[in-house]
Scaffold this motif. Structure first.
Motif, PDB file in Angstrom:
ATOM      1  N   ALA A  58      35.355 -15.860 -37.783  1.00  0.00           N
ATOM      2  CA  ALA A  58      35.953 -16.358 -39.087  1.00  0.00           C
ATOM      3  C   ALA A  58      34.731 -16.562 -40.040  1.00  0.00           C
ATOM      4  N   ALA A  59      33.621 -16.787 -39.579  1.00  0.00           N
ATOM      5  CA  ALA A  59      32.395 -16.912 -40.377  1.00  0.00           C
ATOM      6  C   ALA A  59      32.026 -15.901 -41.104  1.00  0.00           C
ATOM      7  N   ASP A  60      32.294 -14.594 -40.636  1.00  0.00           N
ATOM      8  CA  ASP A  60      31.922 -13.239 -41.439  1.00  0.00           C
ATOM      9  C   ASP A  60      32.800 -12.584 -42.114  1.00  0.00           C
ATOM     10  N   PRO A  61      32.916 -12.601 -43.515  1.00  0.00           N
ATOM     11  CA  PRO A  61      33.884 -11.881 -44.300  1.00  0.00           C
ATOM     12  C   PRO A  61      33.928 -10.588 -44.028  1.00  0.00           C
ATOM     13  N   ASP A  62      33.084  -9.995 -43.396  1.00  0.00           N
ATOM     14  CA  ASP A  62      33.243  -8.481 -43.049  1.00  0.00           C
ATOM     15  C   ASP A  62      34.285  -8.174 -41.848  1.00  0.00           C
ATOM     16  N   LEU A  63      34.541  -8.962 -41.144  1.00  0.00           N
ATOM     17  CA  LEU A  63      35.445  -8.877 -40.052  1.00  0.00           C
ATOM     18  C   LEU A  63      36.880  -9.442 -40.355  1.00  0.00           C
ATOM     19  N   ILE A  64      37.835  -8.809 -39.743  1.00  0.00           N
ATOM     20  CA  ILE A  64      39.225  -8.854 -40.084  1.00  0.00           C
ATOM     21  C   ILE A  64      39.718  -9.367 -38.555  1.00  0.00           C
ATOM     22  N   GLU A  65      40.737 -10.205 -38.640  1.00  0.00           N
ATOM     23  CA  GLU A  65      41.286 -10.672 -37.601  1.00  0.00           C
ATOM     24  C   GLU A  65      42.540  -9.871 -37.196  1.00  0.00           C
ATOM     25  N   LEU A  66      42.764  -9.262 -36.174  1.00  0.00           N
ATOM     26  CA  LEU A  66      43.716  -8.258 -35.665  1.00  0.00           C
ATOM     27  C   LEU A  66      44.762  -9.107 -34.800  1.00  0.00           C
ATOM     28  N   LEU A  67      44.532  -9.838 -33.864  1.00  0.00           N
ATOM     29  CA  LEU A  67      45.419 -10.402 -32.937  1.00  0.00           C
ATOM     30  C   LEU A  67      45.614 -11.725 -33.383  1.00  0.00           C
ATOM     31  N   GLY A  68      46.014 -12.046 -34.155  1.00  0.00           N
ATOM     32  CA  GLY A  68      46.242 -13.603 -34.367  1.00  0.00           C
ATOM     33  C   GLY A  68      47.160 -14.452 -33.671  1.00  0.00           C
ATOM     34  N   ASP A  69      48.045 -13.599 -33.284  1.00  0.00           N
ATOM     35  CA  ASP A  69      48.997 -14.401 -32.199  1.00  0.00           C
ATOM     36  C   ASP A  69      48.460 -14.686 -30.793  1.00  0.00           C
ATOM     37  N   VAL A  70      47.231 -13.859 -30.522  1.00  0.00           N
ATOM     38  CA  VAL A  70      46.698 -14.083 -28.898  1.00  0.00           C
ATOM     39  C   VAL A  70      45.898 -15.321 -28.992  1.00  0.00           C
ATOM     40  N   ILE A  71      46.217 -16.010 -27.808  1.00  0.00           N
ATOM     41  CA  ILE A  71      45.555 -17.332 -27.675  1.00  0.00           C
ATOM     42  C   ILE A  71      44.940 -17.371 -26.526  1.00  0.00           C
ATOM     43  N   LEU A  72      43.555 -17.451 -26.586  1.00  0.00           N
ATOM     44  CA  LEU A  72      42.568 -17.453 -25.637  1.00  0.00           C
ATOM     45  C   LEU A  72      42.200 -19.109 -25.391  1.00  0.00           C
ATOM     46  N   THR A  73      42.006 -19.301 -24.089  1.00  0.00           N
ATOM     47  CA  THR A  73      41.424 -20.647 -23.779  1.00  0.00           C
ATOM     48  C   THR A  73      40.198 -20.470 -22.863  1.00  0.00           C
ATOM     49  N   GLN A  74      39.222 -21.338 -23.107  1.00  0.00           N
ATOM     50  CA  GLN A  74      37.954 -21.236 -22.204  1.00  0.00           C
ATOM     51  C   GLN A  74      37.166 -22.328 -22.409  1.00  0.00           C
ATOM     52  N   PRO A  75      36.594 -23.238 -21.322  1.00  0.00           N
ATOM     53  CA  PRO A  75      35.986 -24.388 -21.561  1.00  0.00           C
ATOM     54  C   PRO A  75      34.831 -24.164 -22.517  1.00  0.00           C
ATOM     55  N   LEU A  76      34.249 -25.009 -23.037  1.00  0.00           N
ATOM     56  CA  LEU A  76      33.198 -25.120 -23.907  1.00  0.00           C
ATOM     57  C   LEU A  76      32.615 -26.642 -23.354  1.00  0.00           C
ATOM     58  N   TRP A  77      31.263 -26.387 -23.101  1.00  0.00           N
ATOM     59  CA  TRP A  77      30.581 -27.558 -22.569  1.00  0.00           C
ATOM     60  C   TRP A  77      29.374 -27.986 -23.481  1.00  0.00           C
ATOM     61  N   LEU A  78      29.084 -28.992 -23.687  1.00  0.00           N
ATOM     62  CA  LEU A  78      28.069 -29.525 -24.310  1.00  0.00           C
ATOM     63  C   LEU A  78      27.211 -30.384 -23.372  1.00  0.00           C
ATOM     64  N   VAL A  79      26.132 -30.062 -22.943  1.00  0.00           N
ATOM     65  CA  VAL A  79      25.236 -30.526 -21.929  1.00  0.00           C
ATOM     66  C   VAL A  79      24.287 -31.237 -22.483  1.00  0.00           C
ATOM     67  N   THR A  80      23.997 -32.332 -22.104  1.00  0.00           N
ATOM     68  CA  THR A  80      22.574 -33.356 -22.595  1.00  0.00           C
ATOM     69  C   THR A  80      22.286 -33.924 -21.211  1.00  0.00           C
ATOM     70  N   SER A  81      20.940 -34.370 -21.598  1.00  0.00           N
ATOM     71  CA  SER A  81      20.327 -35.244 -20.568  1.00  0.00           C
ATOM     72  C   SER A  81      20.763 -36.656 -20.708  1.00  0.00           C
ATOM     73  N   ALA A  82      20.433 -37.222 -19.565  1.00  0.00           N
ATOM     74  CA  ALA A  82      20.864 -38.618 -19.522  1.00  0.00           C
ATOM     75  C   ALA A  82      20.239 -39.495 -20.588  1.00  0.00           C
ATOM     76  N   GLU A  83      18.786 -39.009 -21.015  1.00  0.00           N
ATOM     77  CA  GLU A  83      18.253 -39.994 -22.008  1.00  0.00           C
ATOM     78  C   GLU A  83      18.767 -39.717 -23.525  1.00  0.00           C
ATOM     79  N   VAL A  84      19.602 -38.712 -23.839  1.00  0.00           N
ATOM     80  CA  VAL A  84      20.349 -38.615 -25.130  1.00  0.00           C
ATOM     81  C   VAL A  84      21.825 -38.966 -25.033  1.00  0.00           C
ATOM     82  N   ARG A  85      22.572 -39.103 -23.822  1.00  0.00           N
ATOM     83  CA  ARG A  85      23.607 -39.146 -23.905  1.00  0.00           C
ATOM     84  C   ARG A  85      24.227 -40.553 -24.626  1.00  0.00           C
ATOM     85  N   GLY A  86      25.237 -40.513 -25.253  1.00  0.00           N
ATOM     86  CA  GLY A  86      25.402 -41.788 -26.067  1.00  0.00           C
ATOM     87  C   GLY A  86      24.623 -42.039 -27.248  1.00  0.00           C
TER      88      GLY A  86
END
Length: 104
Positions: A58-86
């Protein structure tokens, strides 16, 4: 025939790579790349790529979405060190990511 961009062998086990393989015929794969930015470049030149999450395409205006009804799920992890967590900056980044990808 839909020419499509696959994922490199080093990422073949990822959910998005397996989803791509299930959507497109293997014999029509014209290239492979394991980096998202290379997938975008190749898709613009050679064919179709399955770009997830949505905000990548969606960030690129030169790309066109073709499969709008296809839903994919996958995990997205934000990993932090203990020092910066919180820490305020970590919490701000977490909130921004959640807003960008539409989660709560």
């Amino acid at each position: 025939m839909v020419p499509w961009i696959g994922w490199g062998e080093d990422f073949a086990a990822l959910p998005i790579a397996r989803s791509t393989q299930g959507l497109f015929a293997p014999e029509h794969q014209v290239a492979a790349a394991s980096a998202m930015h290379l997938q975008v470049i190749l898709a613009k030149q050679l064919g179709v790529a399955l770009l997830a999450p949505d905000f990548v395409g969606a960030a690129d205006p030169d790309l066109i979405e073709l499969l709008g009804d296809v839903i994919l799920t996958q995990p997205l992890w934000l990993v932090t060190s203990a020092e910066v967590r919180g820490a305020a900056r970590t919490e701000a980044l977490t909130a921004w990511v959640q807003e960008a990808v539409g989660t709560s």
